[in-house]
Design a protein around this motif. Sequence first.
Motif, PDB file in Angstrom:
ATOM      1  N   ASP A 108       0.876  -1.177   0.000  1.00 55.73           N
ATOM      2  CA  ASP A 108       0.000   0.000   0.000  1.00 55.73           C
ATOM      3  C   ASP A 108       0.910   1.222   0.000  1.00 55.73           C
ATOM      4  O   ASP A 108       1.980   1.193  -0.609  1.00 55.73           O
ATOM      5  N   THR A 115      -2.563  -2.740  -5.749  1.00 55.72           N
ATOM      6  CA  THR A 115      -3.592  -2.133  -6.585  1.00 55.72           C
ATOM      7  C   THR A 115      -3.950  -0.746  -6.071  1.00 55.72           C
ATOM      8  O   THR A 115      -4.992  -0.186  -6.419  1.00 55.72           O
ATOM      9  N   GLY A 116      -3.114  -0.189  -5.250  1.00 53.70           N
ATOM     10  CA  GLY A 116      -3.325   1.149  -4.730  1.00 53.70           C
ATOM     11  C   GLY A 116      -2.199   1.523  -3.790  1.00 53.70           C
ATOM     12  O   GLY A 116      -1.373   0.693  -3.414  1.00 53.70           O
ATOM     13  N   ASP A 145       0.165   5.272  -2.432  1.00 56.04           N
ATOM     14  CA  ASP A 145       1.139   6.243  -2.909  1.00 56.04           C
ATOM     15  C   ASP A 145       2.521   5.895  -2.364  1.00 56.04           C
ATOM     16  O   ASP A 145       2.643   5.249  -1.318  1.00 56.04           O
ATOM     17  N   ALA A 204       2.123   2.211  -7.751  1.00 54.34           N
ATOM     18  CA  ALA A 204       0.713   1.936  -7.993  1.00 54.34           C
ATOM     19  C   ALA A 204      -0.062   3.217  -8.272  1.00 54.34           C
ATOM     20  O   ALA A 204      -0.916   3.260  -9.152  1.00 54.34           O
ATOM     21  N   THR A 205       0.230   4.264  -7.517  1.00 53.91           N
ATOM     22  CA  THR A 205      -0.548   5.502  -7.661  1.00 53.91           C
ATOM     23  C   THR A 205       0.418   6.680  -7.752  1.00 53.91           C
ATOM     24  O   THR A 205       1.212   6.744  -8.667  1.00 53.91           O
ATOM     25  N   ARG A 241      -3.436   1.367  -9.877  1.00 57.39           N
ATOM     26  CA  ARG A 241      -4.535   1.829  -9.043  1.00 57.39           C
ATOM     27  C   ARG A 241      -5.851   1.336  -9.641  1.00 57.39           C
ATOM     28  O   ARG A 241      -6.169   1.628 -10.794  1.00 57.39           O
ATOM     29  N   ARG A 243      -7.636   7.639 -10.866  1.00 60.77           N
ATOM     30  CA  ARG A 243      -6.679   7.863  -9.778  1.00 60.77           C
ATOM     31  C   ARG A 243      -5.287   7.469 -10.248  1.00 60.77           C
ATOM     32  O   ARG A 243      -5.104   6.511 -10.972  1.00 60.77           O
ATOM     33  N   GLY A 244      -4.285   8.224  -9.791  1.00 61.31           N
ATOM     34  CA  GLY A 244      -2.925   7.846 -10.124  1.00 61.31           C
ATOM     35  C   GLY A 244      -2.162   8.901 -10.873  1.00 61.31           C
ATOM     36  O   GLY A 244      -1.821   8.733 -12.034  1.00 61.31           O
TER      37      GLY A 244
END
Length: 474
Positions: free
Chosen positions: A214, A237-238, A240, A261-262, A294, A299-300
């Motif tokens: 994460d 999958t998400g 920062d 991911a982001t 993400r 988003r991203g």
Amino acid sequence: MIKQYLNRTQRLFVFFLSAAVLVAACSKNNDGPSDPPEEEEEEEVVDGISGDLTEVSFQAGESYDVVGDIFVPEGASVTIPAGVTLEFQEGPNGEAWFLEVFGSLYILGEENDRVVLTPSEELLASSKNQGIGQLWGGIIGTNTAGDLVIQYADILHAGGTVREENAMAQAATGGGGELSAGDASYALYYVREDGQRQDGIFVLTHSHIAFTPDDAIRINGGTILFTYNRFEVTGGTGGDAVNIKAGSSGDFAYNFFYNLATNGLKSADTGPGVSGALETNFYNNTIINSGYRRAEPGRGAGLNYESDAYGKVYNNLLVNNRFGLRFVSGEDEPRVEEIGYGYNWYYGAVQSILDEVYPTDATASVGLIGNDPRAPIPTTDIVGGPGENDPEFVNFDPSTFVFSGNGSIATDPLRSNIEPIPDGADFHLSAGSPALTGGFTDFGPVHENYVSLDGQLTFTPPAPSEFFGAFGTN
């Protein structure tokens, strides 16, 4: 080779046992009979370290197995010197061990003698290793923590599962606990909750943070300096690389981000910190191939300001990212009038990337830049057509970047790629790179200096450079 260590009680036991053996040996020379020696009750010797780190005498260059949660007590200070390796073992019930900071922690590696925090070789070779961490807990700075200073360190494969007894699930990390038992943790966490202590610094410099499930780092307030760091494959999958929340202020410069991911850097004036003062400067950072894992649409971004955040964002090099600099629109918008931005360099291998340098209504990620009169597209940004504006890295070709599926950011944003930095890649700019000049340097840092509580360490944020990104030439 990992060395095993005995705690103080165990060392005393070994000393007295050795003395008893010596006395017994000497008594064999006496003529008279002697009583048989009493049997010593054996004490189990536990390999590795756990518990209170003030009871561990860290020696430069040595390696230590971590066999339980370790912590710095409130009011205490612990220094981990250059060359130390902490190898986190798997718990008997599959636990991921945490390093929890209630006092001050100084991890002081050196350029050629780094500190390493890593899981055991057994964990790395196990089926648990899916390339996005969760093999040990992380370094968790709590409400009572003082300084958290980390330099020349490698923090790898963290983000393990939180347990009920961990600080991350307790009020010690803000409110009712930043996370809950069963959640994946962050590699690094720091909090300055509103109503709690606000002094101390969080400094991360010349360090490598890689492979997390994460956010790699979550910051809920504090005085923050991040410089010359390398972030690699953060988030599944998400998540920062660096998620900066309310009450934080500081400078983030000359950091390198690869395959996130982001976002690389995100500021949002939310969370348990003191609201209304989230000022963060993002300058001379490089972000490559990021934002595509993400799961949520829209988003991203490479760099992101939202929810009343503000600061200066210049001289960044963004290559093949899902979105460019994003000022979130709507209820969560940042302080647009107080953000200085421009002089950022964008490269996209395909048109789909370039269409979203300034997020448009083609996706759910509509930003303010170019879509709101308060945030015009800067004439100082470097943006071209597909394959144009190659920054000319020493050894990395951005034109080879490809999407999965049909290659459209709008309809196929999720990439499963968690590949690390390619072997031999060199992201310095070549001698003839067009990105070596043109940056903006007429601005200052958020804080002139970052000084530790004991006054022994002072960190000065580096000045901005005319080149774009984290690296000039070799």
